[in-house]
Scaffold this motif. Structure first.
Motif, mmCIF file in Angstrom:
data_model
loop_
_atom_site.group_PDB
_atom_site.id
_atom_site.type_symbol
_atom_site.label_atom_id
_atom_site.label_comp_id
_atom_site.label_asym_id
_atom_site.label_seq_id
_atom_site.Cartn_x
_atom_site.Cartn_y
_atom_site.Cartn_z
ATOM 1 N N ARG A 148 0.834 -1.214 0.000
ATOM 2 C CA ARG A 148 0.000 0.000 0.000
ATOM 3 C C ARG A 148 0.865 1.259 0.000
ATOM 4 N NH1 ARG A 148 -5.387 -0.550 3.803
ATOM 5 N NH2 ARG A 148 -5.716 -2.786 3.598
ATOM 6 N N ILE A 149 1.930 1.227 0.798
ATOM 7 C CA ILE A 149 2.827 2.389 0.862
ATOM 8 C C ILE A 149 3.500 2.606 -0.490
ATOM 9 C CG2 ILE A 149 4.871 3.366 1.984
ATOM 10 C CD1 ILE A 149 4.132 1.654 4.459
ATOM 11 N N GLN A 150 3.925 1.524 -1.114
ATOM 12 C CA GLN A 150 4.576 1.643 -2.425
ATOM 13 C C GLN A 150 3.604 2.164 -3.482
ATOM 14 O OE1 GLN A 150 6.142 -2.344 -2.777
ATOM 15 N NE2 GLN A 150 8.191 -1.689 -2.146
ATOM 16 N N GLU A 151 2.355 1.731 -3.405
ATOM 17 C CA GLU A 151 1.335 2.242 -4.336
ATOM 18 C C GLU A 151 1.137 3.740 -4.141
ATOM 19 O OE1 GLU A 151 -2.203 0.004 -3.722
ATOM 20 O OE2 GLU A 151 -1.307 -1.894 -4.356
ATOM 21 N N GLU A 152 1.070 4.168 -2.883
ATOM 22 C CA GLU A 152 0.894 5.592 -2.602
ATOM 23 C C GLU A 152 2.126 6.378 -3.027
ATOM 24 O OE1 GLU A 152 -1.112 8.833 -1.957
ATOM 25 O OE2 GLU A 152 -2.012 6.854 -1.647
#
Length: 443
Positions: A148-152
């Motif tokens: 999720r952090i990488q997507e953001e």
């Protein structure tokens, strides 16, 4: 009418002063407190404790009075723990005894004893355990939240790329990126960086932290029993709190309409399901007001502190370009009733563990061969029973966001690095870096 209003204010001040003097006299004879500077009636140690730079003030007092000393914030005595040994003994070795949250006027008035951050006793314990369990179920500390952090991060890179190397202030961009990660867990959704409502929330949060750490905010922490009855800038803090809670309440209504207890999608769904399970228990900690306050706590705690840390990190890299260059290259491979203040800054800057602790030196955390060296003195998330429940999430966010930014951009200061100040503009409950601009040049 104006004279009548002025007379009313004067009367309230006089009554508050008399109450403060009475309380001060009552406390002065009770028990034996640790040593400290002699307090004045009403003012306490305001002349010695400088609200604008609390950490430095407390350090100087510890040099005179030792690692455990007493200061009076207004008429309230506070025992300060300064240094690694006493902070560890309290928060870790005697965790149960020091688990309660002390008197924090801003938080107490804003949350009214509910939620996770400013609550106490059994209600706090139940809601905290529930929050930790729920956050883990939604991936905190696991591979799924890293994704999720990488997507953001991709959205963050897209936003930074739009600057095309021209100067910009990263404050709101970083706040949006960090906030969207916790929003995905609490609300089950992310927000566009240009969403006006979302930007207004970022502004609310920024104002809360600035006001809390401002001179007026610190005065309120010391003299809330007087300032509660007076007009002034300190009251604006609670307007900002109310705006954020109204947003959370609106999200809760939306979740109530779509709730499927067999398939909760986020923290709010899980809390609503728990409320249904305990609806027959009149003293349950799981009720609507606690849901709104707990979701608010996670939202604000999961946004501002992490984004401020990343912002401070970028400022340090601007000021020390050689360190930025070396790490960029590496990343392209990779007492019952008494309020206690454990001063974490005193542990993080302890010269016994970190030579030249006030200098920016990543070598403090490296062995001679360049490998990472863990230090028990590094406790930015506190320790013991009150350790930040989002520690693993914050660590992952800070590392990934900093790494991805440095992998994709060379950061250039707008002014000479020597002119950049890294001294906090506000230093109270948190350290807020001075405003700055940077240029992000694509690699």
């Amino acid at each position: 009418m104006e004279l009548l209003g002025a007379a009313t204010v004067v009367l309230l001040v006089c009554i508050a002063c008399l109450l403060s003097i009475t309380a001060w006299r009552g406390r002065s004879g009770k028990g034996k407190m640790p040593p400290g500077p002699a307090p004045l009636p009403i003012l306490g140690n305001l002349l010695q404790v400088k609200p604008k730079d609390l950490a430095t003030t407390l350090q100087k007092l510890s040099e005179e009075y030792g690692p455990v000393f007493t200061v009076h914030l207004g008429s309230d005595p506070v025992v300060v723990l300064h240094g690694h040994d006493v902070v560890k003994e309290a928060l870790v070795d005697r965790a149960d005894e020091f688990a309660a949250r002390g008197h924090m006027p801003i938080g107490d008035r804003a949350n009214n004893g509910l939620g996770i951050i400013f609550s106490n006793n059994q209600e706090w314990l139940q809601v905290r355990r529930f929050a930790l369990s729920t956050l883990r179920n939604f991936g905190m500390g696991k591979r799924s939240i890293e994704e999720r952090i990488q997507e953001e991060s991709e959205h963050l890179l897209e936003e930074i790329n739009k600057t095309k190397g021209t100067p910009f202030d990263p404050t709101f961009t970083l706040s949006c990126a960090v906030s969207n990660v916790i929003c995905s867990i609490v609300f089950g959704r992310r927000y566009d960086y240009k969403d006006k409502k979302f930007l207004a929330l970022m502004n609310n949060m920024n104002n809360i932290f600035e006001m809390t750490n401002s001179y007026w905010g610190q005065l309120y922490q010391m003299f809330s029993n007087i300032l509660d009855y007076l007009p002034g800038p300190h009251n604006k803090i609670f307007t900002e709190f109310d705006a954020l809670k109204a947003f959370v309440a609106e999200e809760v209504k939306i979740h109530q309409a779509t709730l499927d207890p067999s398939s909760p999608q986020d923290f709010i769904d899980c809390f609503l399901t728990k409320m249904q399970e305990e609806k027959e228990h009149p003293n349950s900690s799981f009720h609507m007001k606690n849901l709104i306050t707990s979701a608010f706590d996670l939202f604000i705690a999961g946004t501002e502190t992490t984004s401020t840390t990343v912002r401070y990190g970028l400022l340090l890299l601007l000021k020390y370009p050689k360190i930025q260059a070396s790490y960029s290259a590496l990343l392209l491979v990779l007492s019952q009733g008494t309020t206690i203040f454990p001063v974490l800054t005193s542990v993080l800057h302890d010269s016994k563990e970190f030579p030249n602790p006030n200098e920016f030196n990543p070598g403090h955390f490296l062995n001679e061969n360049g490998t990472f060296r863990k230090s028990e003195f590094f406790m930015p998330f506190s320790a013991g029973k009150r350790i930040c429940p989002g520690e693993s999430l914050a660590r992952m966010e800070i590392f990934l966001l900093m790494a991805i930014i440095l992998q994709n951009f060379t950061l250039k200061p707008v002014v000479d690095p020597q002119e950049l100040s890294i001294t906090p503009t506000l230093s109270g409950t948190t350290n807020v870096p001075p405003a700055y601009q940077l240029c992000a040049v694509p690699r």
